[in-house]
Motif scaffolding. Structure first.
Motif, PDB file in Angstrom:
ATOM      1  N   ALA A 223      22.836  20.202   6.912  1.00 11.97           N
ATOM      2  CA  ALA A 223      21.641  20.133   7.753  1.00 11.97           C
ATOM      3  C   ALA A 223      21.985  19.415   9.071  1.00 11.97           C
ATOM      4  O   ALA A 223      21.120  19.818  10.159  1.00 11.97           O
ATOM      5  CB  ALA A 223      20.557  19.627   6.863  1.00 11.97           C
ATOM      6  N   SER A 224      22.714  18.426   8.992  1.00 11.27           N
ATOM      7  CA  SER A 224      22.874  17.531  10.128  1.00 11.27           C
ATOM      8  C   SER A 224      23.915  17.929  10.858  1.00 11.27           C
ATOM      9  O   SER A 224      23.845  17.870  12.183  1.00 11.27           O
ATOM     10  CB  SER A 224      23.285  16.010   9.646  1.00 11.27           C
ATOM     11  OG  SER A 224      22.277  15.692   9.034  1.00 11.27           O
ATOM     12  N   GLN A 225      25.028  18.680  10.499  1.00  2.00           N
ATOM     13  CA  GLN A 225      26.008  19.000  11.266  1.00  2.00           C
ATOM     14  C   GLN A 225      25.525  20.519  12.118  1.00  2.00           C
ATOM     15  O   GLN A 225      25.099  21.294  11.668  1.00  2.00           O
ATOM     16  CB  GLN A 225      27.152  19.293  10.552  1.00  2.00           C
ATOM     17  CG  GLN A 225      28.059  18.041   9.991  1.00  2.00           C
ATOM     18  CD  GLN A 225      29.232  18.625   9.074  1.00  2.00           C
ATOM     19  OE1 GLN A 225      29.896  17.724   8.580  1.00  2.00           O
ATOM     20  NE2 GLN A 225      29.504  19.915   9.075  1.00  2.00           N
ATOM     21  N   ALA A 226      26.097  20.682  13.349  1.00  2.00           N
ATOM     22  CA  ALA A 226      25.748  21.998  14.006  1.00  2.00           C
ATOM     23  C   ALA A 226      26.778  22.851  13.499  1.00  2.00           C
ATOM     24  O   ALA A 226      26.471  24.172  13.312  1.00  2.00           O
ATOM     25  CB  ALA A 226      26.261  21.849  15.552  1.00  2.00           C
ATOM     26  N   LEU A 227      28.074  22.527  13.003  1.00  2.00           N
ATOM     27  CA  LEU A 227      29.094  23.305  12.350  1.00  2.00           C
ATOM     28  C   LEU A 227      28.761  23.482  10.958  1.00  2.00           C
ATOM     29  O   LEU A 227      28.799  22.398  10.089  1.00  2.00           O
ATOM     30  CB  LEU A 227      30.535  23.082  12.677  1.00  2.00           C
ATOM     31  CG  LEU A 227      30.934  23.361  14.015  1.00  2.00           C
ATOM     32  CD1 LEU A 227      32.465  22.600  14.105  1.00  2.00           C
ATOM     33  CD2 LEU A 227      30.788  24.522  14.515  1.00  2.00           C
ATOM     34  N   LYS A 228      28.465  24.482  10.383  1.00  2.00           N
ATOM     35  CA  LYS A 228      28.303  24.536   8.833  1.00  2.00           C
ATOM     36  C   LYS A 228      29.377  24.862   7.867  1.00  2.00           C
ATOM     37  O   LYS A 228      29.543  25.682   7.108  1.00  2.00           O
ATOM     38  CB  LYS A 228      27.083  25.624   8.569  1.00  2.00           C
ATOM     39  CG  LYS A 228      26.017  25.463   9.697  1.00  2.00           C
ATOM     40  CD  LYS A 228      25.438  24.023   9.516  1.00  2.00           C
ATOM     41  CE  LYS A 228      24.092  23.988  10.344  1.00  2.00           C
ATOM     42  NZ  LYS A 228      23.268  22.656  10.312  1.00  2.00           N
ATOM     43  N   ARG A 229      30.527  23.926   7.964  1.00  2.00           N
ATOM     44  CA  ARG A 229      31.495  23.948   7.029  1.00  2.00           C
ATOM     45  C   ARG A 229      31.962  22.555   7.075  1.00  2.00           C
ATOM     46  O   ARG A 229      31.681  21.657   7.698  1.00  2.00           O
ATOM     47  CB  ARG A 229      32.505  24.676   7.556  1.00  2.00           C
ATOM     48  CG  ARG A 229      33.292  24.033   8.981  1.00  2.00           C
ATOM     49  CD  ARG A 229      34.541  24.712   9.265  1.00  2.00           C
ATOM     50  NE  ARG A 229      35.042  24.310  10.509  1.00  2.00           N
ATOM     51  CZ  ARG A 229      36.152  23.322  10.492  1.00  2.00           C
ATOM     52  NH1 ARG A 229      36.526  22.634   9.299  1.00  2.00           N
ATOM     53  NH2 ARG A 229      36.619  23.035  11.606  1.00  2.00           N
ATOM     54  N   ASP A 230      32.818  22.402   5.771  1.00  3.83           N
ATOM     55  CA  ASP A 230      33.575  21.120   5.663  1.00  3.83           C
ATOM     56  C   ASP A 230      34.392  20.436   6.728  1.00  3.83           C
ATOM     57  O   ASP A 230      35.067  21.582   7.366  1.00  3.83           O
ATOM     58  CB  ASP A 230      34.213  20.893   4.389  1.00  3.83           C
ATOM     59  CG  ASP A 230      33.241  21.013   3.340  1.00  3.83           C
ATOM     60  OD1 ASP A 230      32.171  20.663   3.209  1.00  3.83           O
ATOM     61  OD2 ASP A 230      33.949  21.315   2.012  1.00  3.83           O
ATOM     62  N   ILE A 231      34.262  19.436   7.253  1.00  2.00           N
ATOM     63  CA  ILE A 231      35.586  18.921   8.211  1.00  2.00           C
ATOM     64  C   ILE A 231      36.471  18.293   7.284  1.00  2.00           C
ATOM     65  O   ILE A 231      35.991  17.335   6.315  1.00  2.00           O
ATOM     66  CB  ILE A 231      34.669  17.806   9.065  1.00  2.00           C
ATOM     67  CG1 ILE A 231      33.403  18.300   9.668  1.00  2.00           C
ATOM     68  CG2 ILE A 231      35.519  17.559  10.107  1.00  2.00           C
ATOM     69  CD1 ILE A 231      33.632  19.684  10.458  1.00  2.00           C
ATOM     70  N   LEU A 232      37.696  18.751   7.238  1.00  2.00           N
ATOM     71  CA  LEU A 232      38.750  18.344   6.533  1.00  2.00           C
ATOM     72  C   LEU A 232      39.524  17.045   7.079  1.00  2.00           C
ATOM     73  O   LEU A 232      39.729  16.989   8.299  1.00  2.00           O
ATOM     74  CB  LEU A 232      39.461  19.633   6.266  1.00  2.00           C
ATOM     75  CG  LEU A 232      38.862  20.620   5.656  1.00  2.00           C
ATOM     76  CD1 LEU A 232      39.927  21.875   5.694  1.00  2.00           C
ATOM     77  CD2 LEU A 232      38.280  20.391   4.444  1.00  2.00           C
ATOM     78  N   PRO A 233      40.186  16.570   6.346  1.00  2.00           N
ATOM     79  CA  PRO A 233      41.377  15.417   6.820  1.00  2.00           C
ATOM     80  C   PRO A 233      42.156  16.067   7.913  1.00  2.00           C
ATOM     81  O   PRO A 233      42.679  15.165   8.962  1.00  2.00           O
ATOM     82  CB  PRO A 233      42.187  15.121   5.736  1.00  2.00           C
ATOM     83  CG  PRO A 233      40.979  15.304   4.401  1.00  2.00           C
ATOM     84  CD  PRO A 233      40.334  16.624   4.873  1.00  2.00           C
ATOM     85  N   GLU A 234      42.621  17.329   7.755  1.00  2.00           N
ATOM     86  CA  GLU A 234      43.529  17.805   8.686  1.00  2.00           C
ATOM     87  C   GLU A 234      42.893  17.950  10.037  1.00  2.00           C
ATOM     88  O   GLU A 234      43.536  17.868  11.085  1.00  2.00           O
ATOM     89  CB  GLU A 234      44.101  19.116   8.142  1.00  2.00           C
ATOM     90  CG  GLU A 234      45.045  18.977   6.878  1.00  2.00           C
ATOM     91  CD  GLU A 234      44.169  18.816   5.623  1.00  2.00           C
ATOM     92  OE1 GLU A 234      43.062  18.964   5.589  1.00  2.00           O
ATOM     93  OE2 GLU A 234      44.945  18.555   4.463  1.00  2.00           O
ATOM     94  N   ASP A 235      41.614  18.221   9.891  1.00  2.00           N
ATOM     95  CA  ASP A 235      40.986  18.387  11.396  1.00  2.00           C
ATOM     96  C   ASP A 235      41.030  17.023  12.144  1.00  2.00           C
ATOM     97  O   ASP A 235      41.183  17.032  13.204  1.00  2.00           O
ATOM     98  CB  ASP A 235      39.233  18.753  11.227  1.00  2.00           C
ATOM     99  CG  ASP A 235      39.074  20.135  10.491  1.00  2.00           C
ATOM    100  OD1 ASP A 235      39.951  20.814  10.959  1.00  2.00           O
ATOM    101  OD2 ASP A 235      38.240  20.215   9.555  1.00  2.00           O
TER     102      ASP A 235
END
Length: 263
Positions: A223-235
């Protein structure tokens, strides 16, 4: 123009300036730190990392052995012991020849309430989340100054910007890291040393998924993120690569948020 490497059919940058560079990462056995160790090694850098998770460190090194020319070097180091930290930095410099890139990553975001914080808890939290940043920088400075260059990346967090609750001492440390970054960027700039901060959001590490990624929290994140996906350690690691490479040679005194658009 940068070359590219292929990972899972997605094209990512290869930074020629990182090949052969000596990189030191604190807290490198798991999570974001492990992703950074792996990504630097894949770039051809000579990587050393500190941690106290011996088994996880061994598994990480083993997983990279057949993939990279120079497997990472692991040093068991309790960062709360400044004498041990200083000795470990000397050993890493001896093994690598120098330190071109320092990533101050180690942290512990243990939940706590205001009422339960004692002076001893405050000191122990700062001893993990803030104090090693300064003393690790201090320890690598002679090598960086001798080379006339260096890139220092301090890992902060968006937690102090939101702000998060339930971790007040951790929040204080993460905010202080940004202040430390800004003043050291000006102090060390004349020596050719760059200092930047990276502020991750909710990163889907194994630890976070096991400890705090409840369905309710995952819903809050999305709900808070603009991107609706997990942000990963690799990112996060790929942002750190850029800040370590010569491609960012004019960038210092900056704080980079990587949170999928939360703040």
């Amino acid at each position: 123009m940068n070359e590219v490497i292929v990972v899972s059919a997605i094209l990512y940058a290869r930074y020629p300036s990182l090949a052969g560079r000596a990189v030191l990462v604190t807290g490198g056995a798991t999570g974001i730190g492990a992703a950074m160790v792996a990504e630097f090694a894949r770039q051809g850098a000579k990587v050393a990392f500190f941690d106290i998770e011996d088994e996880q460190a061994r598994l990480l090194i083993d997983s990279l052995a057949a993939e990279v020319d120079s497997p990472p070097l692991y040093f068991h180091c309790d960062l709360t012991d400044i004498g041990a930290l200083q000795s470990a930095v000397k050993e890493a410099i001896k093994a690598l020849g120098t330190v071109d890139v320092l990533v101050n990553n180690a942290a512990n975001d243990q939940r706590h309430s205001i009422d339960e914080v004692t002076p001893e808890y405050w000191d122990s939290s700062m001893a993990v989340n803030l104090r090693p940043h300064f003393f690790c920088i201090q320890a690598v400075l002679p090598a960086m100054k001798a080379a006339g260059r260096g890139s220092i990346i301090n890992m902060s967090s968006i937690s102090w910007m939101i702000p998060s609750t339930g971790v007040p001492v951790y929040i204080a440390a993460k905010a202080a890291i940004v202040g430390l970054t800004r003043t050291l960027a000006h102090e060390l700039g004349p020596s050719g040393i760059r200092v930047n901060a990276v502020l991750p959001g909710a990163i889907a590490t194994e630890k976070q998924k096991q400890q705090v990624y409840t369905p309710e929290y995952k819903a809050e994140i999305m709900a808070s993120q603009a991107l609706k996906r997990d942000i990963l350690p690799e990112d996060v690691a790929r942002l750190v690569l850029f800040l370590a490479a010569d491609d960012s040679s004019a960038i210092t005194n900056q704080s980079y948020v990587i949170d999928g658009g939360w703040v």
